[in-house]
Write a protein that holds these residues in place. Structure first.
Motif, PDB file in Angstrom:
ATOM      1  N   SER A  17       0.849  -1.182   0.000  1.00 33.46           N
ATOM      2  CA  SER A  17       0.000   0.000   0.000  1.00 33.46           C
ATOM      3  C   SER A  17       0.886   1.233   0.000  1.00 33.46           C
ATOM      4  O   SER A  17       2.101   1.138   0.124  1.00 33.46           O
ATOM      5  CB  SER A  17      -0.911  -0.006   1.234  1.00 33.46           C
ATOM      6  N   THR A  19       2.328   4.781   1.548  1.00 34.02           N
ATOM      7  CA  THR A  19       2.663   5.237   2.893  1.00 34.02           C
ATOM      8  C   THR A  19       2.910   6.738   2.887  1.00 34.02           C
ATOM      9  O   THR A  19       3.727   7.231   2.108  1.00 34.02           O
ATOM     10  CB  THR A  19       3.913   4.511   3.422  1.00 34.02           C
ATOM     11  N   ALA A  45      -5.680   9.214   4.196  1.00 32.56           N
ATOM     12  CA  ALA A  45      -6.300   7.893   4.325  1.00 32.56           C
ATOM     13  C   ALA A  45      -7.327   7.657   3.220  1.00 32.56           C
ATOM     14  O   ALA A  45      -7.375   6.567   2.635  1.00 32.56           O
ATOM     15  CB  ALA A  45      -6.944   7.762   5.698  1.00 32.56           C
ATOM     16  N   GLY A  48      -5.851   6.477   0.119  1.00 38.69           N
ATOM     17  CA  GLY A  48      -5.238   5.156   0.123  1.00 38.69           C
ATOM     18  C   GLY A  48      -3.899   5.049   0.813  1.00 38.69           C
ATOM     19  O   GLY A  48      -3.188   4.059   0.650  1.00 38.69           O
ATOM     20  N   TYR A  49      -3.545   6.042   1.630  1.00 40.31           N
ATOM     21  CA  TYR A  49      -2.266   6.021   2.327  1.00 40.31           C
ATOM     22  C   TYR A  49      -2.412   5.533   3.757  1.00 40.31           C
ATOM     23  O   TYR A  49      -3.318   5.959   4.485  1.00 40.31           O
ATOM     24  CB  TYR A  49      -1.663   7.428   2.387  1.00 40.31           C
ATOM     25  N   GLU A  50      -1.482   4.681   4.185  1.00 44.06           N
ATOM     26  CA  GLU A  50      -1.279   4.424   5.599  1.00 44.06           C
ATOM     27  C   GLU A  50      -0.422   5.561   6.136  1.00 44.06           C
ATOM     28  O   GLU A  50       0.199   6.303   5.367  1.00 44.06           O
ATOM     29  CB  GLU A  50      -0.571   3.082   5.799  1.00 44.06           C
ATOM     30  N   VAL A  72      -7.358   3.232   8.413  1.00 43.57           N
ATOM     31  CA  VAL A  72      -6.058   2.801   7.893  1.00 43.57           C
ATOM     32  C   VAL A  72      -5.091   2.515   9.035  1.00 43.57           C
ATOM     33  O   VAL A  72      -5.305   2.921  10.179  1.00 43.57           O
ATOM     34  CB  VAL A  72      -5.442   3.851   6.940  1.00 43.57           C
ATOM     35  N   THR A  73      -4.011   1.825   8.722  1.00 42.92           N
ATOM     36  CA  THR A  73      -2.959   1.562   9.696  1.00 42.92           C
ATOM     37  C   THR A  73      -2.229   2.862  10.012  1.00 42.92           C
ATOM     38  O   THR A  73      -1.836   3.605   9.114  1.00 42.92           O
ATOM     39  CB  THR A  73      -1.956   0.521   9.148  1.00 42.92           C
TER      40      THR A  73
END
Length: 199
Positions: A17, A19, A45, A48-50, A72-73
Motif C-alpha cells: 500500500s 505510505t 487515508a 489510500g495512504y497508511e 487505515v494503519t
C-alpha cells in the motif's frame, strides 16, 4: 498494538500500500493548525495512504486521528528505550516501530515514504523537514508538502535566505505548499504513478 523492534538498517518490504509520513510538533501553533493536521490525515487515508508518524501528541495526534477515522494503519515510529521517557503513544496508533537511534528512525521514515507532509513544530520537526528536503533533492524525489502557516513561514525563509533553491541538478519539482486543507487535497490529487515513490 503491534510492535516491531529493528536493530539494523531499514528493512526492505513489499509495497502493498502507499505510505504517507507526517512530521509535526507536539505543540500546535494554533487550533486551526490542529484542525488542518486532522484534515490532512483524513485526506491521506481517503486517498489510500497508511500513516507513519512520531506517535505522540499535538499535530501528530491530530493527523493520526484523521487517518484512523478512515480505518487505515497508523504506525508510531520511535526509539528503543525512549518510549517511557517520551510518554505513551496517542490512542490512534495501531502499530509501532522501535529503532536504535535517530538516524535509523529518520531513514525509516524517508525510505518508506510515498509522500511526506510537514507542518510546524520544534527543532525535531525542523530536523525531519530539512532531512526530507535534502533526501528529495539528492536521493529520491519523493513528494514533500509543507502545510500550514507556521511551516509555510519557515519555507519562505529558507527560500529567501537561499538555504533552499533550485539548480539544474537539484530540481524542486517534488515540493508543494498547502495553506489549507483544500490546497492539500488538490496537491494530493495531482500525484500519480509517475511521482509516487519517486523515480
Amino acid at each position: 498494538m503491534n510492535a516491531l523492534h529493528l536493530a539494523g538498517p531499514a528493512v526492505s518490504r513489499a509495497r502493498e500500500s502507499l505510505t504517507a509520513v507526517f512530521f509535526g510538533g507536539v505543540v500546535p501553533a494554533s487550533a486551526e493548525e490542529e484542525i488542518l493536521a486532522e484534515e490532512i490525515g483524513r485526506s491521506l487515508a481517503r486517498a489510500g495512504y497508511e500513516l507513519l508518524h512520531g506517535g505522540y501528541n499535538g499535530l501528530m495526534e491530530a493527523a493520526a486521528r484523521g487517518a484512523a477515522s478512515q480505518g487505515v494503519t497508523v504506525t508510531a515510529v520511535t526509539l528503543v528505550g525512549k518510549h517511557d521517557e517520551w510518554g505513551a503513544f496517542n490512542p490512534h496508533a495501531t502499530m509501532s516501530v522501535h529503532l536504535p537511534d535517530l538516524g535509523a528512525r529518520l531513514n525509516h521514515y524517508l525510505d518508506h515514504a510515498d509522500v511526506i507532509v510537514a507542518m510546524g513544530g520544534g527543532v525535531g520537526t525542523l530536523h525531519e523537514l530539512t532531512a526530507a528536503l535534502y533526501y528529495a533533492t539528492t536521493i529520491r524525489p519523493v513528494p514533500v508538502c509543507v502545510a500550514g502557516p507556521a511551516a509555510l513561514r519557515l519555507l519562505a525563509f529558507l527560500h529567501e535566505e537561499k538555504w533552499l533553491f533550485e539548480t539544474p541538478t537539484r530540481p524542486l519539482g517534488f515540493l508543494r505548499a498547502a495553506a489549507t486543507a483544500e490546497d492539500f487535497r488538490t496537491h494530493l490529487a495531482t500525484l500519480d504513478s509517475s511521482t509516487i515513490g519517486g523515480a
